[in-house]
Scaffold this motif. Structure first.
Motif: not given
Length: 89
Positions: A16-21
């Motif tokens: 999720x963090x990588x997608x939001x980034x």
């Protein structure tokens, strides 16, 4: 193959963090591209309003809509609302 609960949680949070980034980077890139290309275009002469005072006038339909929204929010009748003045910001 058994995965621990902690590994699953960390992988989910990392994904999720990588997608939001990636979304943040794409939006920033699009914003940069739009600001760079918007500065080169000039609006046509006919699109500029002739009288700025006419553009600032508030129409009766706008006053009616605002009065209806205020009356709905307050739970009263529209006839109980009195708008003294109104200007566009």
């Amino acid at each position: 193959m058994d995965y621990s609960n902690l590994f699953v949680v960390l992988m989910g949070l990392g994904t999720v963090f990588a997608g939001l980034l990636c979304i943040i980077l794409l939006v920033s890139l699009m914003s940069w591209v739009c600001t760079r290309t918007a500065g080169t275009q000039t609006p046509p002469k006919a699109a500029v309003p002739a009288a700025p005072a006419a553009a600032e006038a508030v129409s009766p339909a706008m006053i009616a809509a605002v009065a209806a929204a205020i009356a709905e929010d307050l739970g009263t009748d529209v006839s109980a609302i009195r708008i003294v003045s109104m200007k566009k910001v």
